[in-house]
Design an enzyme around this catalytic site. Structure first.
Site, mmCIF file in Angstrom:
data_model
loop_
_atom_site.group_PDB
_atom_site.id
_atom_site.type_symbol
_atom_site.label_atom_id
_atom_site.label_comp_id
_atom_site.label_asym_id
_atom_site.label_seq_id
_atom_site.Cartn_x
_atom_site.Cartn_y
_atom_site.Cartn_z
ATOM 1 N N ILE A 47 20.416 91.207 -82.803
ATOM 2 C CA ILE A 47 20.352 89.870 -83.391
ATOM 3 C C ILE A 47 21.748 89.282 -83.528
ATOM 4 O O ILE A 47 21.998 88.127 -83.157
ATOM 5 C CB ILE A 47 19.645 89.922 -84.763
ATOM 6 N N HIS A 96 10.942 83.844 -95.339
ATOM 7 C CA HIS A 96 10.945 85.050 -94.509
ATOM 8 C C HIS A 96 10.235 84.766 -93.185
ATOM 9 O O HIS A 96 9.297 85.456 -92.778
ATOM 10 C CB HIS A 96 10.284 86.214 -95.232
ATOM 11 N N GLY A 144 24.119 94.317 -84.146
ATOM 12 C CA GLY A 144 23.081 94.805 -83.257
ATOM 13 C C GLY A 144 22.620 93.679 -82.354
ATOM 14 O O GLY A 144 23.367 92.738 -82.065
ATOM 15 N N THR A 203 19.483 86.620 -93.043
ATOM 16 C CA THR A 203 18.164 86.720 -92.417
ATOM 17 C C THR A 203 17.809 88.188 -92.178
ATOM 18 O O THR A 203 16.912 88.486 -91.393
ATOM 19 C CB THR A 203 18.140 85.968 -91.065
ATOM 20 N N ARG A 221 29.216 99.303 -88.925
ATOM 21 C CA ARG A 221 29.411 100.584 -89.605
ATOM 22 C C ARG A 221 29.868 101.671 -88.647
ATOM 23 O O ARG A 221 30.553 102.605 -89.035
ATOM 24 C CB ARG A 221 28.112 101.007 -90.313
ATOM 25 N N ARG A 240 17.971 91.522 -94.902
ATOM 26 C CA ARG A 240 17.213 92.023 -96.036
ATOM 27 C C ARG A 240 17.912 91.608 -97.326
ATOM 28 O O ARG A 240 19.132 91.712 -97.450
ATOM 29 C CB ARG A 240 17.086 93.557 -95.997
ATOM 30 N N GLU A 289 8.820 88.823 -102.734
ATOM 31 C CA GLU A 289 8.190 87.894 -101.801
ATOM 32 C C GLU A 289 6.679 87.908 -101.997
ATOM 33 O O GLU A 289 6.090 88.988 -102.102
ATOM 34 C CB GLU A 289 8.545 88.260 -100.356
ATOM 35 N N ALA A 349 12.192 83.846 -90.205
ATOM 36 C CA ALA A 349 13.166 83.764 -89.120
ATOM 37 C C ALA A 349 12.610 84.311 -87.809
ATOM 38 O O ALA A 349 12.957 83.829 -86.726
ATOM 39 C CB ALA A 349 14.443 84.505 -89.499
#
Length: 305
Positions: free
Chosen positions: A153, A278, A151, A228, A173, A230, A259, A280
């Site tokens: 990122i 977490h 995507g 970065t 996918r 999940r 977390e 990024a």
């Protein structure tokens, strides 16, 4: 009150106040980033919109929020914090925000990759403990980077890595159009050929546990793994075993199943892993984009009635 930002850290609270306009829907900022989900019904009171950064919204708790109609989640990973389908059955629509931090997350991904390749965090820890540790690093120029998911990122990661002399492979996918500098391949080839693997999938029922024990075993020996996206995309136990055995040379991780990461978590004991909290997406530029999009969601909701 139309909306409540339920779990605002101070920097985000100030950004909301900076961007807020007199004509905007009323938003109350609850300046407490660490709240229990059970507190949400009282915090939201009679509000229609909940703006949520990182607080869990279990469906039973949402049922107690009698006036809640919309959740504006500050990011793309709402599914890690709530069940959008169950909330929809209650008449609550979940809105996510895409693209606000593509560059920020991509740069953090590259930073973790380089840190992992050169054992920066490991040498830093050892030197602080009085040890002069010198490690042979992995030279990344000319190496292959494999992107799992493609995507916004991942496209930014590909651009930066390509500029740094890396060959970039990708698997998605759903089919993607041709992208300059990126070769789309089957997943098995990507796993086998990549010196560095970077995860960029959305988390949903189909991708949870995507990088399972079998797929980890098919990764090129001594590859780097960067996540970065999940944590739940990866079988954590299998990853730790692969790091301990040396099958994975190093992992750079920004996301975790729990977390904040507990001090006694197994990952804190693994030598060849670099951890970041977490963060990024955390740059002033990304925060500005995020708040702007959140306020635009609120405006649209109110305008539509």
């Amino acid at each position: 009150m139309v909306a409540v930002f339920v779990d605002a850290e101070e920097a985000m609270a100030q950004e909301f106040e900076r961007q807020f306009k007199d004509a905007d829907p009323s938003v109350r900022i609850h300046r407490d980033p660490e709240i229990a989900p059970e507190a949400l019904p009282k915090i939201l009171a009679d509000s229609r919109i909940a703006i949520i950064d990182h607080t869990q919204l279990p469906t039973p708790v949402a049922k107690q929020c009698k006036t809640l109609q919309h959740v504006v989640f500050l990011g793309t990973g709402a599914r890690s914090y709530m069940n959008p389908e169950e909330l929809a059955e209650l008449g609550i629509t979940v809105h996510t925000i895409k693209g606000y931090g593509d560059t920020a997350v991509a740069e953090a991904t590259i930073a973790l990759m380089w840190a992992a390749a050169r054992d920066i965090a490991l040498m830093d820890r050892e030197m602080r403990g009085g040890q002069w540790l010198r490690e042979d690093g992995m030279q990344l120029t000319g190496k292959t980077l494999g992107l799992i998911g493609f995507g916004g990122i991942a496209a930014e990661v590909a651009r930066i890595a390509g500029g740094g002399g890396m060959k970039v492979l990708a698997w998605n996918r759903t089919p993607k159009d041709k992208v300059k500098g990126v070769t789309f391949v089957e997943l098995d080839r990507l796993l086998a050929d990549s010196h560095v693997l970077s995860l960029h999938l959305l988390l949903n029922d189909a991708t949870r546990g995507f990088l399972n024990r079998d797929r980890i075993a098919r990764i090129r020996p001594r590859a780097l793994l960067i996540n970065t996206a999940r944590a739940a995309l990866v079988d954590e136990a299998a990853m730790i075993e692969a790091l301990a055995s040396g099958h994975l040379r190093h992992a750079g991780l920004d996301v975790f199943n729990t977390e904040p990461l507990p001090q006694d978590h197994p990952l804190t004991k693994v030598r060849n892993v670099t951890l970041s909290a977490h963060s990024a997406f955390r740059t002033p530029e990304a925060s500005e984009n995020l708040v702007r999009s959140a306020l635009e969601h609120c405006r649209r909701i109110v305008t539509k009635g």
